[in-house]
Design a protein around this motif. Structure first.
Motif, PDB file in Angstrom:
ATOM      1  N   GLU A   4      65.982 -49.398  66.048  1.00 43.21           N
ATOM      2  CA  GLU A   4      65.664 -50.414  64.778  1.00 43.21           C
ATOM      3  C   GLU A   4      65.619 -50.546  63.671  1.00 43.21           C
ATOM      4  O   GLU A   4      65.488 -51.166  62.741  1.00 43.21           O
ATOM      5  CB  GLU A   4      63.855 -50.250  65.391  1.00 43.21           C
ATOM      6  N   ARG A   5      65.444 -48.196  63.094  1.00 47.75           N
ATOM      7  CA  ARG A   5      65.769 -48.260  62.154  1.00 47.75           C
ATOM      8  C   ARG A   5      66.288 -47.644  62.211  1.00 47.75           C
ATOM      9  O   ARG A   5      66.702 -46.036  63.091  1.00 47.75           O
ATOM     10  CB  ARG A   5      64.348 -47.976  61.441  1.00 47.75           C
ATOM     11  N   GLU A   6      67.457 -47.269  60.900  1.00 43.52           N
ATOM     12  CA  GLU A   6      68.322 -45.967  60.370  1.00 43.52           C
ATOM     13  C   GLU A   6      67.614 -45.879  59.301  1.00 43.52           C
ATOM     14  O   GLU A   6      68.080 -46.227  58.330  1.00 43.52           O
ATOM     15  CB  GLU A   6      69.535 -45.923  60.961  1.00 43.52           C
ATOM     16  N   TYR A   7      68.345 -43.944  58.468  1.00 43.89           N
ATOM     17  CA  TYR A   7      69.140 -44.062  56.813  1.00 43.89           C
ATOM     18  C   TYR A   7      69.455 -43.028  57.127  1.00 43.89           C
ATOM     19  O   TYR A   7      69.862 -41.557  58.167  1.00 43.89           O
ATOM     20  CB  TYR A   7      67.436 -43.723  56.458  1.00 43.89           C
ATOM     21  N   GLU A   8      69.785 -42.453  56.032  1.00 42.33           N
ATOM     22  CA  GLU A   8      71.433 -41.277  56.083  1.00 42.33           C
ATOM     23  C   GLU A   8      71.558 -40.657  54.627  1.00 42.33           C
ATOM     24  O   GLU A   8      70.231 -41.025  53.071  1.00 42.33           O
ATOM     25  CB  GLU A   8      72.556 -42.094  56.123  1.00 42.33           C
ATOM     26  N   PHE A   9      71.146 -39.256  54.367  1.00 47.02           N
ATOM     27  CA  PHE A   9      71.425 -38.440  53.439  1.00 47.02           C
ATOM     28  C   PHE A   9      72.862 -37.772  53.607  1.00 47.02           C
ATOM     29  O   PHE A   9      73.619 -37.789  54.613  1.00 47.02           O
ATOM     30  CB  PHE A   9      70.446 -37.629  53.707  1.00 47.02           C
ATOM     31  N   GLY A  10      73.077 -37.675  51.955  1.00 46.63           N
ATOM     32  CA  GLY A  10      74.802 -37.248  52.035  1.00 46.63           C
ATOM     33  C   GLY A  10      76.250 -38.336  52.100  1.00 46.63           C
ATOM     34  O   GLY A  10      76.105 -38.917  53.080  1.00 46.63           O
TER      35      GLY A  10
END
Lengths: 101, 101
Positions: free
Chosen positions: B95-101
């Motif tokens: 439903e949702r996603e986010y990322e670091f790096g």
């Protein structure tokens, strides 16, 4: 973790920096704390080349509350500065499940 | 794996039997085969006390097609008889996603 109603899974995949001496302690603290959160249903994790942690929650609100928990916010910051070179979080609705054994 | 549209994750968690000499080869074959399937988007796996493999798919139909692939059906049977003492499969909508790096 038995379940008949809809629920959510947070898939956290990560690559770690070389030195993770302080990581394990924080990881254990976060797991203890998450268990006390409303809507928490369970956690599963494994680590090889990449780490994968899946936590299970009753609702999106329960996930949001956990994300905004002050001790967890501190851990998230430490994660970016000290532990991870990369991570990705996916919030997912479990639509179907089945089991063997 | 970049993505802007909705997609699905299959979370496969497992506990293995002691002897898994034939397992690795089959796991590699299945990964090669899955990559050729329509709707396949990627796979991530790690193994410690439990194994977790998450594969990513464009649709529920793509997941169904992969589940019914004949070589995969054979591997599923081998899994129950030879490799796993337990596993659980969860089909999830991201439903949702986010990322670091």
């Amino acid at each position: 973790m038995q379940n008949t109603e809809s629920y959510y899974a947070v898939i956290f995949t990560s690559k770690q920096q070389e030195d993770d001496s302080s990581y394990q302690k924080m990881a254990e603290q976060m797991e203890t704390l998450a268990k006390q959160q409303s809507g928490y249903m369970g956690i599963e994790s494994a680590k090889e080349t990449i780490g994968i942690t899946v936590s299970y929650w009753k609702s999106l609100d329960a996930i949001k509350n956990w994300k905004e928990n002050s001790a967890h916010l501190f851990a998230q910051e430490k994660g970016k500065t000290d532990w991870y070179t990369w991570y990705k979080v996916r919030i997912c609705k479990v639509e179907r499940e089945y089991e063997f054994g």
